[in-house]
Each structure stands twice: as structure tokens, then as C-alpha cells.
Design a protein around this motif. Structure first.
Motif, PDB file in Angstrom:
ATOM      1  N   ASN A  43     143.490  38.984   8.485  1.00 11.99           N
ATOM      2  CA  ASN A  43     142.349  39.850   8.788  1.00 11.99           C
ATOM      3  C   ASN A  43     142.029  40.773   7.624  1.00 11.99           C
ATOM      4  O   ASN A  43     140.858  41.007   7.313  1.00 11.99           O
ATOM      5  CB  ASN A  43     142.616  40.677  10.050  1.00 11.99           C
ATOM      6  CG  ASN A  43     142.254  39.931  11.303  1.00 11.99           C
ATOM      7  OD1 ASN A  43     141.591  38.916  11.275  1.00 11.99           O
ATOM      8  ND2 ASN A  43     142.710  40.437  12.428  1.00 11.99           N
ATOM      9  N   PHE A  44     143.064  41.299   6.996  1.00 15.14           N
ATOM     10  CA  PHE A  44     142.853  42.162   5.828  1.00 15.14           C
ATOM     11  C   PHE A  44     142.130  41.378   4.731  1.00 15.14           C
ATOM     12  O   PHE A  44     141.164  41.864   4.146  1.00 15.14           O
ATOM     13  CB  PHE A  44     144.193  42.697   5.306  1.00 15.14           C
ATOM     14  CG  PHE A  44     144.052  43.660   4.175  1.00 15.14           C
ATOM     15  CD1 PHE A  44     143.805  44.999   4.421  1.00 15.14           C
ATOM     16  CD2 PHE A  44     144.152  43.228   2.858  1.00 15.14           C
ATOM     17  CE1 PHE A  44     143.657  45.895   3.370  1.00 15.14           C
ATOM     18  CE2 PHE A  44     144.002  44.114   1.807  1.00 15.14           C
ATOM     19  CZ  PHE A  44     143.764  45.458   2.062  1.00 15.14           C
ATOM     20  N   GLY A  45     142.598  40.157   4.472  1.00 18.84           N
ATOM     21  CA  GLY A  45     141.988  39.331   3.435  1.00 18.84           C
ATOM     22  C   GLY A  45     140.535  38.995   3.724  1.00 18.84           C
ATOM     23  O   GLY A  45     139.689  39.031   2.827  1.00 18.84           O
ATOM     24  N   ILE A  46     140.239  38.672   4.964  1.00 11.37           N
ATOM     25  CA  ILE A  46     138.858  38.353   5.341  1.00 11.37           C
ATOM     26  C   ILE A  46     137.968  39.583   5.191  1.00 11.37           C
ATOM     27  O   ILE A  46     136.864  39.499   4.644  1.00 11.37           O
ATOM     28  CB  ILE A  46     138.798  37.791   6.770  1.00 11.37           C
ATOM     29  CG1 ILE A  46     139.471  36.410   6.807  1.00 11.37           C
ATOM     30  CG2 ILE A  46     137.369  37.697   7.275  1.00 11.37           C
ATOM     31  CD1 ILE A  46     139.751  35.884   8.199  1.00 11.37           C
ATOM     32  N   ASP A  47     138.442  40.741   5.669  1.00  7.23           N
ATOM     33  CA  ASP A  47     137.669  41.977   5.525  1.00  7.23           C
ATOM     34  C   ASP A  47     137.433  42.298   4.058  1.00  7.23           C
ATOM     35  O   ASP A  47     136.324  42.675   3.658  1.00  7.23           O
ATOM     36  CB  ASP A  47     138.382  43.154   6.205  1.00  7.23           C
ATOM     37  CG  ASP A  47     138.368  43.063   7.722  1.00  7.23           C
ATOM     38  OD1 ASP A  47     137.536  42.304   8.267  1.00  7.23           O
ATOM     39  OD2 ASP A  47     139.175  43.748   8.358  1.00  7.23           O
ATOM     40  N   LEU A  48     138.472  42.145   3.250  1.00 11.93           N
ATOM     41  CA  LEU A  48     138.362  42.411   1.815  1.00 11.93           C
ATOM     42  C   LEU A  48     137.370  41.454   1.169  1.00 11.93           C
ATOM     43  O   LEU A  48     136.488  41.879   0.405  1.00 11.93           O
ATOM     44  CB  LEU A  48     139.737  42.300   1.158  1.00 11.93           C
ATOM     45  CG  LEU A  48     139.803  42.563  -0.342  1.00 11.93           C
ATOM     46  CD1 LEU A  48     139.406  43.993  -0.658  1.00 11.93           C
ATOM     47  CD2 LEU A  48     141.209  42.270  -0.856  1.00 11.93           C
ATOM     48  N   LEU A  49     137.483  40.170   1.471  1.00 14.42           N
ATOM     49  CA  LEU A  49     136.602  39.165   0.885  1.00 14.42           C
ATOM     50  C   LEU A  49     135.139  39.425   1.244  1.00 14.42           C
ATOM     51  O   LEU A  49     134.262  39.406   0.367  1.00 14.42           O
ATOM     52  CB  LEU A  49     137.021  37.767   1.357  1.00 14.42           C
ATOM     53  CG  LEU A  49     136.196  36.606   0.825  1.00 14.42           C
ATOM     54  CD1 LEU A  49     136.373  36.472  -0.686  1.00 14.42           C
ATOM     55  CD2 LEU A  49     136.596  35.313   1.533  1.00 14.42           C
ATOM     56  N   VAL A  50     134.863  39.676   2.506  1.00 11.07           N
ATOM     57  CA  VAL A  50     133.483  39.928   2.939  1.00 11.07           C
ATOM     58  C   VAL A  50     132.933  41.169   2.247  1.00 11.07           C
ATOM     59  O   VAL A  50     131.791  41.174   1.758  1.00 11.07           O
ATOM     60  CB  VAL A  50     133.399  40.073   4.481  1.00 11.07           C
ATOM     61  CG1 VAL A  50     132.041  40.602   4.919  1.00 11.07           C
ATOM     62  CG2 VAL A  50     133.705  38.746   5.150  1.00 11.07           C
ATOM     63  N   THR A  51     133.736  42.220   2.177  1.00  7.27           N
ATOM     64  CA  THR A  51     133.272  43.460   1.548  1.00  7.27           C
ATOM     65  C   THR A  51     133.026  43.266   0.052  1.00  7.27           C
ATOM     66  O   THR A  51     131.999  43.713  -0.472  1.00  7.27           O
ATOM     67  CB  THR A  51     134.278  44.600   1.792  1.00  7.27           C
ATOM     68  OG1 THR A  51     134.548  44.690   3.193  1.00  7.27           O
ATOM     69  CG2 THR A  51     133.722  45.933   1.330  1.00  7.27           C
ATOM     70  N   VAL A  52     133.941  42.601  -0.636  1.00  5.32           N
ATOM     71  CA  VAL A  52     133.775  42.367  -2.081  1.00  5.32           C
ATOM     72  C   VAL A  52     132.535  41.531  -2.351  1.00  5.32           C
ATOM     73  O   VAL A  52     131.728  41.864  -3.234  1.00  5.32           O
ATOM     74  CB  VAL A  52     135.036  41.701  -2.687  1.00  5.32           C
ATOM     75  CG1 VAL A  52     134.771  41.159  -4.075  1.00  5.32           C
ATOM     76  CG2 VAL A  52     136.192  42.686  -2.718  1.00  5.32           C
ATOM     77  N   ILE A  53     132.362  40.440  -1.608  1.00 10.20           N
ATOM     78  CA  ILE A  53     131.182  39.592  -1.807  1.00 10.20           C
ATOM     79  C   ILE A  53     129.903  40.383  -1.560  1.00 10.20           C
ATOM     80  O   ILE A  53     128.940  40.299  -2.326  1.00 10.20           O
ATOM     81  CB  ILE A  53     131.252  38.337  -0.903  1.00 10.20           C
ATOM     82  CG1 ILE A  53     132.343  37.398  -1.405  1.00 10.20           C
ATOM     83  CG2 ILE A  53     129.900  37.626  -0.855  1.00 10.20           C
ATOM     84  CD1 ILE A  53     132.640  36.239  -0.469  1.00 10.20           C
TER      85      ILE A  53
END
Length: 167
Positions: free
Chosen positions: A33-43
């Protein structure tokens, strides 16, 4: 859980039940979940040409991640709520059991689960736009777009997963 009429209701809503029955799954779910949140925010930040992404994320990503879990738990509570209602046979057969086991069994269960996903998504949007990203240095337009992207791409679509596949 048994009700007064002798029906047996199994409260098994993925992934919450899995986290409780198999605690080791927390080791996978939390970083995922952390990785998905991070990825979406960075993109999202990159697409909006936000400067200082790393610095902005250091201060905000934990709140974004935590609020995502809070929103998922709110949706989970809504998913669980049909089992708390002392309903008649129709309620149990068309809402309570199908929501837990297979939301594609009928339109009522599907709509209930869709409402729960929407509730979580709306919570993700408002918690991020009003709290997590509020003092991030982003203008209101970027805050709203990032919050909307998080709501759309991180909503708990696993609520639709038929748990009957696991039994």
C-alpha cells in the motif's frame, strides 16, 4: 455469527479477514500500500511538473498512506454493516451473505460493495485534500488533482474479490 433465525453469517471481508487470520500478510500489505500510494503521488507530481518532489513527499507520504488505510477501514465498516442488521431472509440472502462471499451474485450486493468502494474513495479524496496535502506548498488545483488520483487509483477495489474463492 448466528442470528436468531438460525442463519449462519460468516464475516469474511477481504483483505481485513485475511490480515486477522494470517497476520504475516501485514508484512506484504503495508509496504504494498505504501508503494502504491508513493507511485501514484510521484507520477501525479511529475505529470503536474511539481518541483521538489522528494522534499514534498518526505513530509506528506506517511499521512497519505495512513489516511488511505483509515479510508479503507471506513469502507470495511460499511461492508461489514449488513451483518449487523437483524434482517429478514431476503436481506440475508441478497445483501449480507453475497456482500461477504460474492458481490457479483446479485445487483443488490454489487451496488452495496460499489457504494463501499465509493465511500472509501471519497474519504481518500477528502482526507488527502483537506489534511495530508493541505500545507504541502501545492496550489489548490494540484492538491485536488493529486487527491483525486489517489482516490481513483488507490480505492479498495479488492472489496469486489469474491471471498468464496478462498473456501
Amino acid at each position: 455469527m448466528s442470528d436468531k433465525k438460525g442463519y449462519r453469517l460468516y464475516n469474511v471481508i477481504f483483505p481485513i479477514w485475511m490480515l486477522w487470520i494470517f497476520p504475516v500478510t501485514w508484512i506484504i500489505v503495508l509496504p504494498a500500500n505504501f508503494g502504491i500510494d508513493l507511485l501514484v503521488t510521484v507520477i501525479c507530481f511529475k505529470l503536474m511538473h511539481v518541483e521538489g518532489i522528494k522534499e514534498k513527499l518526505k513530509k506528506r507520504i506517511w499521512a497519505i498512506w495512513g489516511f488511505g488505510f483509515l479510508a479503507d477501514f471506513i469502507g470495511t465498516a460499511a461492508m461489514f454493516s449488513p451483518n449487523l442488521i437483524d434482517g429478514n431472509e431476503w436481506w440475508i440472502n441478497n445483501i449480507a451473505n453475497p456482500v461477504c462471499f460474492n458481490p457479483f451474485e446479485n445487483i443488490y450486493a454489487f451496488l452495496w460493495v460499489t457504494a463501499c468502494v465509493l465511500i472509501s474513495g471519497i474519504c481518500i479524496y477528502f482526507l488527502n485534500s483537506r489534511i495530508a496535502l493541505k500545507n504541502s506548498g501545492l496550489d489548490d488545483s494540484r492538491i485536488k488533482r493529486t487527491s483525486l488520483a489517489l482516490a481513483v487509483f488507490t480505492a479498495p477495489y479488492l472489496f469486489y474479490l469474491p471471498t468464496m474463492l478462498f473456501f
